[in-house]
Design a protein around this motif. Structure first.
Motif, PDB file in Angstrom:
ATOM      1  N   THR A  55      -7.489  -3.383   3.812  1.00  0.00           N
ATOM      2  CA  THR A  55      -8.694  -2.731   4.573  1.00  0.00           C
ATOM      3  C   THR A  55      -8.470  -2.098   5.960  1.00  0.00           C
ATOM      4  O   THR A  55      -9.159  -1.121   6.475  1.00  0.00           O
ATOM      5  CB  THR A  55      -9.905  -3.638   4.878  1.00  0.00           C
ATOM      6  N   ASP A  56      -7.201  -2.661   6.512  1.00  0.00           N
ATOM      7  CA  ASP A  56      -6.705  -2.031   7.779  1.00  0.00           C
ATOM      8  C   ASP A  56      -5.942  -0.760   7.774  1.00  0.00           C
ATOM      9  O   ASP A  56      -5.706  -0.171   8.714  1.00  0.00           O
ATOM     10  CB  ASP A  56      -6.322  -3.164   8.888  1.00  0.00           C
ATOM     11  N   ALA A  57      -5.550  -0.522   6.618  1.00  0.00           N
ATOM     12  CA  ALA A  57      -4.483   0.653   6.437  1.00  0.00           C
ATOM     13  C   ALA A  57      -5.215   1.754   6.062  1.00  0.00           C
ATOM     14  O   ALA A  57      -5.765   2.291   4.952  1.00  0.00           O
ATOM     15  CB  ALA A  57      -3.655   0.233   5.169  1.00  0.00           C
ATOM     16  N   GLU A  58      -5.354   2.440   7.249  1.00  0.00           N
ATOM     17  CA  GLU A  58      -6.271   3.748   7.253  1.00  0.00           C
ATOM     18  C   GLU A  58      -5.720   4.733   6.188  1.00  0.00           C
ATOM     19  O   GLU A  58      -6.465   5.382   5.542  1.00  0.00           O
ATOM     20  CB  GLU A  58      -6.308   4.344   8.723  1.00  0.00           C
ATOM     21  N   ASN A  59      -4.566   4.807   6.297  1.00  0.00           N
ATOM     22  CA  ASN A  59      -3.878   5.982   5.151  1.00  0.00           C
ATOM     23  C   ASN A  59      -3.544   5.346   3.828  1.00  0.00           C
ATOM     24  O   ASN A  59      -2.869   5.943   3.142  1.00  0.00           O
ATOM     25  CB  ASN A  59      -2.822   6.808   5.985  1.00  0.00           C
ATOM     26  N   GLY A  60      -3.866   4.193   3.582  1.00  0.00           N
ATOM     27  CA  GLY A  60      -3.299   3.556   2.562  1.00  0.00           C
ATOM     28  C   GLY A  60      -3.989   3.824   1.280  1.00  0.00           C
ATOM     29  O   GLY A  60      -5.364   4.607   1.353  1.00  0.00           O
ATOM     30  N   LEU A  61      -3.722   3.212   0.177  1.00  0.00           N
ATOM     31  CA  LEU A  61      -4.512   3.549  -1.085  1.00  0.00           C
ATOM     32  C   LEU A  61      -5.732   2.761  -1.093  1.00  0.00           C
ATOM     33  O   LEU A  61      -6.662   3.221  -1.798  1.00  0.00           O
ATOM     34  CB  LEU A  61      -3.743   3.159  -2.336  1.00  0.00           C
ATOM     35  N   ARG A  62      -5.975   1.659  -0.300  1.00  0.00           N
ATOM     36  CA  ARG A  62      -7.377   0.945  -0.275  1.00  0.00           C
ATOM     37  C   ARG A  62      -7.658   0.564  -1.716  1.00  0.00           C
ATOM     38  O   ARG A  62      -8.913   0.869  -2.147  1.00  0.00           O
ATOM     39  CB  ARG A  62      -8.676   1.875   0.336  1.00  0.00           C
ATOM     40  N   ILE A  63      -6.946   0.091  -2.493  1.00  0.00           N
ATOM     41  CA  ILE A  63      -7.010  -0.506  -3.915  1.00  0.00           C
ATOM     42  C   ILE A  63      -8.009  -1.435  -3.848  1.00  0.00           C
ATOM     43  O   ILE A  63      -7.910  -2.408  -2.973  1.00  0.00           O
ATOM     44  CB  ILE A  63      -5.642  -0.789  -4.364  1.00  0.00           C
ATOM     45  N   ARG A  64      -8.704  -1.546  -4.746  1.00  0.00           N
ATOM     46  CA  ARG A  64      -9.797  -2.584  -4.761  1.00  0.00           C
ATOM     47  C   ARG A  64      -9.663  -3.554  -5.774  1.00  0.00           C
ATOM     48  O   ARG A  64      -9.507  -3.224  -7.153  1.00  0.00           O
ATOM     49  CB  ARG A  64     -11.323  -1.803  -4.974  1.00  0.00           C
ATOM     50  N   HIS A  65      -9.411  -4.938  -5.701  1.00  0.00           N
ATOM     51  CA  HIS A  65      -9.117  -5.694  -6.560  1.00  0.00           C
ATOM     52  C   HIS A  65     -10.406  -5.943  -7.340  1.00  0.00           C
ATOM     53  O   HIS A  65     -11.398  -6.392  -6.803  1.00  0.00           O
ATOM     54  CB  HIS A  65      -8.417  -6.817  -5.846  1.00  0.00           C
TER      55      HIS A  65
END
Ligand SMILES: CCCCCCCCCC(=O)SCCNC(=O)CCNC(=O)[C@H](O)C(C)(C)COP(=O)(O)OP(=O)(O)OC[C@H]1O[C@@H](n2cnc3c(N)ncnc32)[C@H](O)[C@@H]1OP(=O)(O)O
Length: 183
Positions: A55-65
């Motif tokens: 959730t802190d990875a601004e440019n990440g994939l923000r995968i929702r488990h």
């Protein structure tokens, strides 16, 4: 304890994994830890910065488990413009990252910590920018520290066409393998 599905009965199972990602004869049938173990372990390990799900990875994939149904791990993410490869489509490396996350999550369902040893991907259809990608993954066998895992990504809904298939080997590691947060 809950048993994961056998490879043969897994819904939407991808085609045969390579010999290196197929459980050897005599491999143990995966036994999942009690529900929620994956989430508990992840929060202990400090995954907020994870490029896949953090959730802190601004440019990440923000995968929702999502949930676990019959031993199958589910999660999803939305392809944003910064994930683009060829014009209009998601980059293949981004999709490999998503498969790594999903397959890794399925390994962690066993109740131990795992890192990726090997990851194989088959790309079957382009994934447009803006698409919601639905991921599923399941463990097909355990041999010592090695967990053999397969998975798939679908677009157009959880039961839409398969865009990516993956198979991998995840290696069990102790908590000390990871760098403590703040170091
Ligand atoms: C909700 C939470 C979800 C969490 C999801 C996380 C998803 C993200 C996962 C990642 O991306 S992890 C990051 C990418 N991977 C790495 O950084 C791993 C880098 N490699 C290592 O750290 C070491 O090579 C490793 C810990 C994997 C193994 O080193 P070790 O010295 O501990 O073990 P060793 O080399 O003796 O191998 C142990 C067993 O694993 C096998 N093995 C090791 N590497 C392998 C490989 N690449 N492919 C297949 N098998 C492999 C090896 O053959 C052996 O099998 P046997 O026990 O049967 O002899």
């Amino acid at each position: 304890m809950t048993s994961s599905p056998s490879a043969a009965s897994s819904p939407g199972r991808p085609g045969p994994a390579s010999p290196r990602t197929t459980p050897p004869p005599g491999a143990a049938t995966p036994e999942l830890a009690e529900g929620g173990a994956v989430v508990a372990l992840a929060s202990l390990a400090g995954f907020e910065g994870c490029f896949g799900c953090g959730t802190d990875a601004e440019n990440g994939l923000r995968i929702r488990h999502g949930g676990v149904v019959d031993g199958v791990m589910t999660c999803e993410f939305t392809v944003r413009k910064e994930h683009q490869g060829a014009p209009g489509f998601c980059h293949g490396g981004v999709l490999a990252t998503a498969m790594d996350e999903a397959l890794g999550g399925a390994a962690w369902l066993l109740g131990n910590r795992y890192v990726t040893g090997r990851l194989e991907t088959d790309y079957l259809a382009p994934v447009p920018v803006g698409a919601d990608v639905h991921l599923r993954a399941w463990c097909t066998g355990v041999d010592g520290r090695k967990a053999f895992v397969e998975g798939e990504a679908r677009t157009g809904g959880p039961d839409g066409p398969v865009a990516v298939r993956a198979a991998g080997v995840f290696i069990e590691v102790p908590q000390e393998h990871f760098v403590p947060q703040g170091s």
